[in-house]
Enzyme design. Sequence first.
Site, PDB file in Angstrom:
ATOM      1  N   LYS A   1      -5.176   3.464   7.884  1.00 36.24           N
ATOM      2  CA  LYS A   1      -4.557   2.606   9.346  1.00 36.24           C
ATOM      3  C   LYS A   1      -6.024   2.271   9.682  1.00 36.24           C
ATOM      4  O   LYS A   1      -5.419   0.864  10.663  1.00 36.24           O
ATOM      5  CB  LYS A   1      -2.972   3.179   9.545  1.00 36.24           C
ATOM      6  CG  LYS A   1      -2.558   2.936   8.820  1.00 36.24           C
ATOM      7  CD  LYS A   1      -1.948   2.373   7.903  1.00 36.24           C
ATOM      8  CE  LYS A   1      -0.690   1.695   7.094  1.00 36.24           C
ATOM      9  NZ  LYS A   1      -0.294   1.036   6.262  1.00 36.24           N
TER      10      LYS A   1
ATOM     11  N   GLY B   1       0.584  -1.401  -0.248  1.00 38.67           N
ATOM     12  CA  GLY B   1      -0.331  -0.473   0.070  1.00 38.67           C
ATOM     13  C   GLY B   1       1.219   0.970  -0.298  1.00 38.67           C
ATOM     14  O   GLY B   1       2.221   0.880   0.211  1.00 38.67           O
TER      15      GLY B   1
ATOM     16  N   TYR C   1      -4.035   8.969   5.301  1.00 42.30           N
ATOM     17  CA  TYR C   1      -2.794   7.758   4.786  1.00 42.30           C
ATOM     18  C   TYR C   1      -3.046   7.272   6.494  1.00 42.30           C
ATOM     19  O   TYR C   1      -3.598   6.382   6.762  1.00 42.30           O
ATOM     20  CB  TYR C   1      -1.564   8.051   4.729  1.00 42.30           C
ATOM     21  CG  TYR C   1      -0.463   7.034   5.428  1.00 42.30           C
ATOM     22  CD1 TYR C   1      -0.236   5.954   4.742  1.00 42.30           C
ATOM     23  CD2 TYR C   1       0.396   7.111   6.802  1.00 42.30           C
ATOM     24  CE1 TYR C   1       0.790   5.052   5.225  1.00 42.30           C
ATOM     25  CE2 TYR C   1       1.200   5.817   7.456  1.00 42.30           C
ATOM     26  CZ  TYR C   1       1.112   5.061   6.051  1.00 42.30           C
ATOM     27  OH  TYR C   1       2.409   3.811   7.476  1.00 42.30           O
TER      28      TYR C   1
HETATM   29  C1  15L Z   1       4.410   6.278   8.372  1.00 42.43           C
HETATM   30  O1  15L Z   1       3.535   5.462   8.611  1.00 42.43           O
HETATM   31  C2  15L Z   1       5.464   6.047   6.972  1.00 42.43           C
HETATM   32  O2  15L Z   1       4.966   5.126   6.195  1.00 42.43           O
HETATM   33  C3  15L Z   1       7.202   6.590   7.417  1.00 42.43           C
HETATM   34  O3  15L Z   1       7.224   6.988   6.071  1.00 42.43           O
HETATM   35  C4  15L Z   1       7.411   7.250   8.055  1.00 42.43           C
HETATM   36  O4  15L Z   1       6.908   8.586   7.965  1.00 42.43           O
HETATM   37  C5  15L Z   1       6.434   6.751   9.707  1.00 42.43           C
HETATM   38  O5  15L Z   1       5.209   7.252   9.406  1.00 42.43           O
HETATM   39  C6  15L Z   1       6.706   8.050  10.298  1.00 42.43           C
HETATM   40  O6  15L Z   1       6.082   8.310  10.968  1.00 42.43           O
HETATM   41  O7  15L Z   1       8.407   8.362  10.764  1.00 42.43           O
END
Ligand code: 15L
Length: 274
Positions: free
Chosen positions: A142, A74, A138
Site C-alpha cells: 500500500k 489485489g 501487504y
Molecule cells: C485492510 O486493509 C484489509 O483489506 C481489510 O480486510 C481489513 O482487515 C482492514 O484493513 C482493517 O484493518 O480492518
Amino acid sequence: MTARILITGAGGEVGTLMRTRLAAEGRVLRLLDIADLPTATDGENVELVQASVTDMAAMEAASKDVDAVIHLGGHSLEESWDKILRVNVDGTHTVLEAARRAGVRRVVLASSNHAVGFVERAQGVAGDYAFPRPDTYYGVSKVAMEALGSLYADRYGMDVIAIRIGSCFEKPKDVRMLSTWMSPDDGARLFEACLSAPSPGFRVVWGVSDNKRGWFSLDEARALGYDPKDDSERYAAEVLQEHGELNPSSPAARYVGGAWCGPDFDTAVKEAGR
Ligand code: 15L
C-alpha cells in the site's frame, strides 16, 4: 458526473459493496475482476470484464473510453512476498500505466491503514500524510501504491487519490473497528468525492466514517467534499458485549494496524520457519 468508471477488484469485499452504491443515472460501471462476477441485474448499467490487474494488455483494453479508474483489485489480506509483489505492487503499476496509456485522467486507489500500521495510537494519529510505517508485506504494497500514485500524478499530471481505508464492512466486526470503520454508504460518499473534486492532483486521505471513537483525521477527505454521515457508535454496545474491551498492552490496542502488528502477521518468520 463521471460517465464510465472502471472498477478493478469489483467482485471483492469493497467492490461488491460499491457496485450498487456507485450506480447512477447516465453512468456505466465497467467491473473488472479475475474471478467470475455476478451477472447484471435488470436495468443495471454495467460492463463485466474478467481479467487480472497484472495483465497490461487486458488492462489497457479495459481502460479505453473510461473517465476514471477505482483500483480495488489485489490481495486484501497479508500474503507471501511473491504474491504481494506480483499482484499488489506490479498490479498497481499495471493499472496506473494502463490508465496513462489509455488517457484516463483520474485514478482512485484503495490504500489501507496498514500503510501506517506501526504508528502508535498514543502518538496521536494520523495526519493524512503520516510517514509510512507498514505493518506487513501487504502494508508495504500500500506504501508502494501511494508512491506509484504520487509518481503518476507528478510526472503525468494525472489526478490520483489514495484512500487509506480503515475497515469497510457492513458493520464493525470487533472493538478496533469501532475506531477504523468506514460504513459502505460513507465509502460511496468518499469515492464520489474523489471522482468529482476539481483537479485534486495527488492526495492521501483517510477512509473512515465520522466515528466517535475514531483515531484519524477527516480533514483531507472533507477538503475533497466528503461529508460522512455514519458513526460506528450505534454498534458499540453490541460489539463490546461480544468482544469485551481491548487489552491495552496488546498490539491490537497499541498500534493503528491492530493485530496485524502482532506475531500472527509475521510472514517472514512464518515462511522461513525461524
Ligand atoms: C485492510 O486493509 C484489509 O483489506 C481489510 O480486510 C481489513 O482487515 C482492514 O484493513 C482493517 O484493518 O480492518
